[in-house]
Design a protein around this motif. Structure first.
Motif: not given
Length: 195
Positions: A66-67, A80-82, A141-142, A178-180
Protein backbone atom coordinates in the motif's frame (compact mmCIF):
# COMPACT_ATOMS: atom_id res chain seq x y z
CA UNK A 1 72.98 -57.49 -50.54
CA UNK A 2 74.47 -54.20 -49.43
CA UNK A 3 71.68 -52.38 -51.11
CA UNK A 4 69.15 -54.28 -49.10
CA UNK A 5 70.94 -53.41 -45.84
CA UNK A 6 71.01 -49.72 -46.66
CA UNK A 7 67.29 -49.81 -47.47
CA UNK A 8 66.57 -51.47 -44.12
CA UNK A 9 68.70 -48.87 -42.35
CA UNK A 10 66.87 -46.09 -44.13
CA UNK A 11 63.61 -47.57 -43.06
CA UNK A 12 64.79 -47.73 -39.46
CA UNK A 13 65.82 -44.08 -39.47
CA UNK A 14 62.53 -43.02 -41.01
CA UNK A 15 60.69 -45.07 -38.37
CA UNK A 16 62.56 -43.38 -35.49
CA UNK A 17 61.89 -39.92 -36.94
CA UNK A 18 58.22 -40.72 -37.31
CA UNK A 19 58.12 -42.02 -33.72
CA UNK A 20 59.72 -38.82 -32.42
CA UNK A 21 57.22 -36.68 -34.36
CA UNK A 22 54.36 -38.85 -33.10
CA UNK A 23 55.49 -38.46 -29.47
CA UNK A 24 55.81 -34.69 -29.95
CA UNK A 25 52.29 -34.52 -31.39
CA UNK A 26 50.92 -36.53 -28.45
CA UNK A 27 52.63 -34.17 -25.98
CA UNK A 28 51.26 -31.09 -27.78
CA UNK A 29 47.78 -32.63 -27.84
CA UNK A 30 47.98 -33.42 -24.10
CA UNK A 31 49.00 -29.84 -23.28
CA UNK A 32 46.21 -28.46 -25.48
CA UNK A 33 43.69 -30.81 -23.84
CA UNK A 34 44.83 -29.64 -20.40
CA UNK A 35 44.37 -26.00 -21.39
CA UNK A 36 40.91 -26.75 -22.81
CA UNK A 37 39.82 -28.60 -19.65
CA UNK A 38 41.08 -25.76 -17.44
CA UNK A 39 39.34 -23.13 -19.60
CA UNK A 40 36.08 -25.06 -19.67
CA UNK A 41 36.16 -25.39 -15.86
CA UNK A 42 36.72 -21.65 -15.49
CA UNK A 43 33.88 -20.88 -17.91
CA UNK A 44 31.57 -23.26 -16.06
CA UNK A 45 32.23 -21.59 -12.69
CA UNK A 46 31.67 -18.13 -14.23
CA UNK A 47 28.42 -19.33 -15.82
CA UNK A 48 27.19 -20.72 -12.49
CA UNK A 49 28.01 -17.44 -10.75
CA UNK A 50 26.24 -15.41 -13.45
CA UNK A 51 23.24 -17.73 -13.24
CA UNK A 52 22.98 -17.30 -9.47
CA UNK A 53 23.20 -13.52 -9.80
CA UNK A 54 20.54 -13.47 -12.51
CA UNK A 55 18.29 -15.73 -10.44
CA UNK A 56 18.57 -13.45 -7.39
CA UNK A 57 17.81 -10.39 -9.53
CA UNK A 58 14.70 -12.03 -10.92
CA UNK A 59 13.66 -13.90 -7.76
CA UNK A 60 14.19 -11.22 -5.11
CA UNK A 61 11.28 -8.87 -5.46
CA UNK A 62 9.79 -6.27 -3.16
CA UNK A 63 6.01 -5.97 -3.30
CA UNK A 64 4.31 -2.70 -2.44
CA UNK A 65 1.27 -3.56 -0.31
CA UNK A 66 0.00 0.00 0.00
CA UNK A 67 1.01 3.62 -0.49
CA UNK A 68 -0.24 6.71 1.33
CA UNK A 69 0.52 10.37 0.77
CA UNK A 70 0.47 13.01 3.48
CA UNK A 71 -1.30 16.15 2.20
CA UNK A 72 0.15 19.54 3.08
CA UNK A 73 -1.04 22.79 1.41
CA UNK A 74 -2.54 21.20 -1.75
CA UNK A 75 0.40 18.85 -2.42
CA UNK A 76 1.71 15.52 -1.13
CA UNK A 77 4.64 16.30 1.16
CA UNK A 78 5.46 12.72 2.20
CA UNK A 79 4.91 9.26 0.71
CA UNK A 80 4.73 6.14 2.90
CA UNK A 81 5.07 2.74 1.19
CA UNK A 82 4.22 -0.48 3.03
CA UNK A 83 6.35 -3.23 1.50
CA UNK A 84 6.87 -6.98 1.85
CA UNK A 85 9.11 -9.51 0.15
CA UNK A 86 7.65 -11.66 -2.61
CA UNK A 87 7.25 -15.40 -2.16
CA UNK A 88 10.47 -17.29 -2.87
CA UNK A 89 12.70 -14.26 -2.34
CA UNK A 90 15.81 -14.35 -0.20
CA UNK A 91 15.83 -12.03 2.84
CA UNK A 92 15.89 -8.40 1.65
CA UNK A 93 17.85 -5.80 3.61
CA UNK A 94 16.39 -2.35 2.94
CA UNK A 95 19.37 -0.64 4.57
CA UNK A 96 21.40 -1.72 1.50
CA UNK A 97 18.69 -0.64 -0.95
CA UNK A 98 18.41 2.56 -2.99
CA UNK A 99 15.33 4.36 -4.25
CA UNK A 100 15.53 6.32 -7.49
CA UNK A 101 13.00 9.14 -7.24
CA UNK A 102 12.00 10.60 -10.64
CA UNK A 103 9.38 13.29 -11.23
CA UNK A 104 8.84 16.11 -13.71
CA UNK A 105 10.98 18.45 -11.60
CA UNK A 106 13.46 16.19 -9.80
CA UNK A 107 15.65 13.12 -10.08
CA UNK A 108 17.24 11.85 -6.88
CA UNK A 109 18.82 8.63 -5.66
CA UNK A 110 17.80 8.10 -2.05
CA UNK A 111 19.73 5.88 0.35
CA UNK A 112 18.75 4.46 3.72
CA UNK A 113 19.08 6.57 6.87
CA UNK A 114 18.11 5.25 10.30
CA UNK A 115 16.98 8.75 11.29
CA UNK A 116 14.42 10.84 9.44
CA UNK A 117 13.75 10.95 5.71
CA UNK A 118 15.09 13.98 3.84
CA UNK A 119 16.02 14.99 0.30
CA UNK A 120 18.84 12.43 0.08
CA UNK A 121 17.56 9.66 2.34
CA UNK A 122 14.57 7.46 3.02
CA UNK A 123 13.66 6.03 6.40
CA UNK A 124 11.99 2.77 7.45
CA UNK A 125 9.65 1.77 10.26
CA UNK A 126 8.78 -1.74 11.40
CA UNK A 127 5.13 -2.70 11.05
CA UNK A 128 5.45 -6.47 11.61
CA UNK A 129 8.26 -9.01 11.62
CA UNK A 130 10.70 -7.74 14.21
CA UNK A 131 13.01 -5.62 12.01
CA UNK A 132 12.73 -2.14 10.57
CA UNK A 133 15.07 -2.94 7.69
CA UNK A 134 15.16 -6.69 6.93
CA UNK A 135 12.29 -8.55 5.26
CA UNK A 136 12.84 -12.20 6.19
CA UNK A 137 9.38 -13.76 5.78
CA UNK A 138 6.51 -12.95 3.42
CA UNK A 139 4.50 -11.85 6.47
CA UNK A 140 7.02 -9.13 7.40
CA UNK A 141 5.93 -5.56 6.68
CA UNK A 142 8.09 -2.43 6.67
CA UNK A 143 7.01 1.15 6.00
CA UNK A 144 9.33 3.21 3.78
CA UNK A 145 9.04 6.98 4.26
CA UNK A 146 10.06 9.42 1.52
CA UNK A 147 10.08 13.18 2.13
CA UNK A 148 8.80 14.47 -1.22
CA UNK A 149 9.05 18.12 -0.09
CA UNK A 150 12.82 17.73 0.24
CA UNK A 151 13.20 15.43 -2.78
CA UNK A 152 11.58 17.92 -5.18
CA UNK A 153 14.32 20.28 -6.29
CA UNK A 154 12.14 23.08 -7.67
CA UNK A 155 10.42 24.90 -4.85
CA UNK A 156 10.34 21.96 -2.45
CA UNK A 157 6.55 21.85 -2.48
CA UNK A 158 6.07 18.10 -2.71
CA UNK A 159 4.06 16.42 -5.44
CA UNK A 160 1.29 18.66 -6.79
CA UNK A 161 -2.25 17.55 -7.60
CA UNK A 162 -2.44 15.33 -10.69
CA UNK A 163 1.32 14.76 -10.90
CA UNK A 164 3.13 11.44 -11.08
CA UNK A 165 6.40 10.21 -9.60
CA UNK A 166 8.25 7.00 -10.39
CA UNK A 167 9.98 5.18 -7.54
CA UNK A 168 12.52 2.52 -8.55
CA UNK A 169 13.52 0.41 -5.54
CA UNK A 170 16.77 -1.50 -6.07
CA UNK A 171 17.67 -4.02 -3.34
CA UNK A 172 21.09 -5.43 -2.38
CA UNK A 173 20.97 -8.14 -5.07
CA UNK A 174 20.19 -5.66 -7.85
CA UNK A 175 16.54 -6.69 -8.19
CA UNK A 176 14.36 -3.72 -9.19
CA UNK A 177 10.79 -2.90 -8.22
CA UNK A 178 9.09 0.05 -9.90
CA UNK A 179 6.16 1.82 -8.24
CA UNK A 180 4.29 4.74 -9.77
CA UNK A 181 2.95 7.35 -7.35
CA UNK A 182 -0.16 9.02 -8.80
CA UNK A 183 -1.52 11.99 -6.87
CA UNK A 184 -5.29 12.53 -7.33
CA UNK A 185 -6.38 15.53 -9.42
CA UNK A 186 -8.08 17.08 -6.42
CA UNK A 187 -6.84 16.72 -2.85
CA UNK A 188 -9.65 18.74 -1.26
CA UNK A 189 -9.37 19.09 2.48
CA UNK A 190 -8.03 15.56 3.09
CA UNK A 191 -4.98 14.94 5.26
CA UNK A 192 -4.03 11.61 3.63
CA UNK A 193 -4.61 10.14 0.18
CA UNK A 194 -3.91 6.80 -1.46
CA UNK A 195 -1.20 7.25 -4.04
Amino acid sequence: MFEELSIKEDRGQVGIGTLIIFIALVLVAAVAAGVLVQTSGLLQSQAESTGEDAQSEVGNQISVVGATGTVSSSSVSQVDLVVKKSAGSDPIDLSDATIEYTSAGASQTLVYDSGNANGNNFATTEISGGSATVLTNTGDRVEITIDTDAAELEGGNGIAEGEEVQLRIVDQSGATTIYGVNVPDSLGDRSYVTV
